[in-house]
Design a protein around this motif. Structure first.
Motif, PDB file in Angstrom:
ATOM      1  N   PRO A 168       0.757  -0.986  -0.063  1.00 50.43           N
ATOM      2  CA  PRO A 168      -0.190  -0.014   0.014  1.00 50.43           C
ATOM      3  C   PRO A 168       0.839   1.330   0.056  1.00 50.43           C
ATOM      4  CG  PRO A 168      -0.736  -1.552   1.855  1.00 50.43           C
ATOM      5  CD  PRO A 168       0.449  -1.986   1.093  1.00 50.43           C
ATOM      6  N   GLN A 169       1.932   1.393   0.741  1.00 51.65           N
ATOM      7  CA  GLN A 169       2.731   2.398   0.599  1.00 51.65           C
ATOM      8  C   GLN A 169       3.391   2.842  -0.720  1.00 51.65           C
ATOM      9  OE1 GLN A 169       4.021   4.408   2.950  1.00 51.65           O
ATOM     10  NE2 GLN A 169       2.824   3.363   4.611  1.00 51.65           N
ATOM     11  N   SER A 170       3.295   1.856  -1.795  1.00 43.82           N
ATOM     12  CA  SER A 170       3.680   2.090  -3.026  1.00 43.82           C
ATOM     13  C   SER A 170       2.675   3.219  -3.758  1.00 43.82           C
ATOM     14  CB  SER A 170       3.854   0.997  -4.042  1.00 43.82           C
ATOM     15  OG  SER A 170       4.898   0.205  -3.338  1.00 43.82           O
ATOM     16  N   TYR A 171       1.459   2.806  -3.363  1.00 48.25           N
ATOM     17  CA  TYR A 171       0.448   3.691  -3.984  1.00 48.25           C
ATOM     18  C   TYR A 171       0.183   4.801  -3.157  1.00 48.25           C
ATOM     19  CZ  TYR A 171      -0.566  -0.274  -7.010  1.00 48.25           C
ATOM     20  OH  TYR A 171      -0.377  -1.366  -7.664  1.00 48.25           O
ATOM     21  N   LEU A 191      -5.005   6.612  -3.664  1.00 44.57           N
ATOM     22  CA  LEU A 191      -5.412   6.382  -2.532  1.00 44.57           C
ATOM     23  C   LEU A 191      -6.301   5.169  -2.181  1.00 44.57           C
ATOM     24  CD1 LEU A 191      -5.576   9.967  -1.153  1.00 44.57           C
ATOM     25  CD2 LEU A 191      -3.660   8.489  -0.513  1.00 44.57           C
ATOM     26  N   LYS A 192      -7.273   5.109  -2.963  1.00 45.54           N
ATOM     27  CA  LYS A 192      -8.316   3.913  -3.151  1.00 45.54           C
ATOM     28  C   LYS A 192      -7.499   2.724  -3.072  1.00 45.54           C
ATOM     29  CE  LYS A 192     -12.461   2.311  -5.000  1.00 45.54           C
ATOM     30  NZ  LYS A 192     -12.308   0.838  -4.483  1.00 45.54           N
ATOM     31  N   LYS A 193      -6.776   2.717  -4.125  1.00 48.53           N
ATOM     32  CA  LYS A 193      -5.656   1.448  -4.312  1.00 48.53           C
ATOM     33  C   LYS A 193      -4.957   1.026  -2.790  1.00 48.53           C
ATOM     34  CE  LYS A 193      -3.991  -1.853  -6.962  1.00 48.53           C
ATOM     35  NZ  LYS A 193      -4.544  -3.108  -7.305  1.00 48.53           N
ATOM     36  N   ALA A 194      -4.513   2.048  -2.285  1.00 47.49           N
ATOM     37  CA  ALA A 194      -3.719   1.828  -1.314  1.00 47.49           C
ATOM     38  C   ALA A 194      -4.409   1.200   0.013  1.00 47.49           C
ATOM     39  CB  ALA A 194      -2.681   3.007  -0.674  1.00 47.49           C
ATOM     40  N   LEU A 195      -5.668   1.622   0.042  1.00 53.02           N
ATOM     41  CA  LEU A 195      -6.675   1.253   1.036  1.00 53.02           C
ATOM     42  C   LEU A 195      -7.091  -0.067   0.935  1.00 53.02           C
ATOM     43  CD1 LEU A 195      -8.634   4.729   1.675  1.00 53.02           C
ATOM     44  CD2 LEU A 195      -6.861   3.415   3.325  1.00 53.02           C
ATOM     45  N   ASP A 196      -7.498  -0.112  -0.267  1.00 60.08           N
ATOM     46  CA  ASP A 196      -7.884  -1.800  -0.682  1.00 60.08           C
ATOM     47  C   ASP A 196      -6.854  -2.836  -0.340  1.00 60.08           C
ATOM     48  OD1 ASP A 196     -10.285  -0.657  -1.982  1.00 60.08           O
ATOM     49  OD2 ASP A 196      -9.470  -0.871  -3.841  1.00 60.08           O
ATOM     50  N   LEU A 197      -5.447  -2.410  -0.572  1.00 62.16           N
ATOM     51  CA  LEU A 197      -4.385  -3.232  -0.274  1.00 62.16           C
ATOM     52  C   LEU A 197      -4.243  -3.454   1.366  1.00 62.16           C
ATOM     53  CD1 LEU A 197      -1.866  -2.437  -2.900  1.00 62.16           C
ATOM     54  CD2 LEU A 197      -3.258  -4.419  -2.821  1.00 62.16           C
ATOM     55  N   LYS A 198      -4.613  -2.495   2.101  1.00 62.35           N
ATOM     56  CA  LYS A 198      -4.489  -2.656   3.412  1.00 62.35           C
ATOM     57  C   LYS A 198      -5.325  -3.798   3.944  1.00 62.35           C
ATOM     58  CE  LYS A 198      -2.370   1.091   5.296  1.00 62.35           C
ATOM     59  NZ  LYS A 198      -1.528   1.086   6.414  1.00 62.35           N
TER      60      LYS A 198
END
Length: 198
Positions: A168-171, A191-198
């Motif tokens: 998620p840090q990558s996004y 940001l949505k992609k980062a949250l989805d990966l959390k």
């Protein structure tokens, strides 16, 4: 049982190890070489220790100051090898200091130093995610007053995602770059992609 072990230990005689070193000049050369290698290893350990002290001193300061920059410079020069983590951290601090500088000549000098350190860190360890994140942040800061660094920031963010697509840090890093370039729509997606990966 303890008594029997003590009795056995008393009955065994100590053994000597006798190294048969050659006599004469060969012995002197061997001892001198051993002493020099030992001193070299000791100096290496001392340099690592001192570099660690300098880098910790630099990281303890919340805002970059001349003392912070000096500590980073000392850590980089003291460390026996080029350390990409030290260089990336220093580049970030030099960029922040350049951003805060009122004097245009100082700003230019610190910007150049930040860029050189970032490029050197990236060339030493091009696939190190932690260093690349710091480098991306460095370019984001530099791009706030010199827009020529936007491309560097974007390229670094893309490379981070290529190297760690499930982190998620990558996004989040990509979103920071997109916000800095006023690309709000793509930043929202990142940001949505980062949250989805959390």
């Amino acid at each position: 049982q303890l008594a029997s072990i003590l009795t056995l230990l008393e009955k065994t005689s100590p053994k000597e190890i006798n190294l048969k070193l050659p006599k004469g000049p060969i012995k002197t050369v061997a001892l001198l070489t051993t002493a020099l290698v030992g001193l070299w290893l000791l100096s290496l350990l001392l340099r690592l220790f001192m570099a660690d002290i300098f880098i910790n001193r630099a990281k303890q300061r919340s805002t970059p100051s001349t003392q912070t920059l000096l500590s980073f410079t000392n850590a980089i020069k003291t460390h026996p090898t080029d350390n990409p983590f030290y260089l990336a951290d220093a580049a970030s601090s030099f960029a922040l200091y350049a951003q805060a500088s009122e004097d245009e000549d100082s700003k230019k000098i610190f910007t150049q130093q930040a860029e050189e350190m970032a490029k050197k860190a990236q060339s030493i360890s091009p696939q190190n995610i932690l260093s690349l994140r710091k480098i991306a942040n460095t370019y984001i800061v530099l791009s706030q007053f010199d827009q020529s660094y936007f491309n560097e920031a974007q390229e670094t963010a893309v490379k981070i995602i290529e190297l760690a697509p499930t982190d998620p840090q990558s996004y989040l890093t990509q979103a920071k770059v997109q916000i800095a370039t006023n690309d709000q729509i793509n930043a929202k997606d990142s940001l949505k992609k980062a949250l989805d990966l959390k």
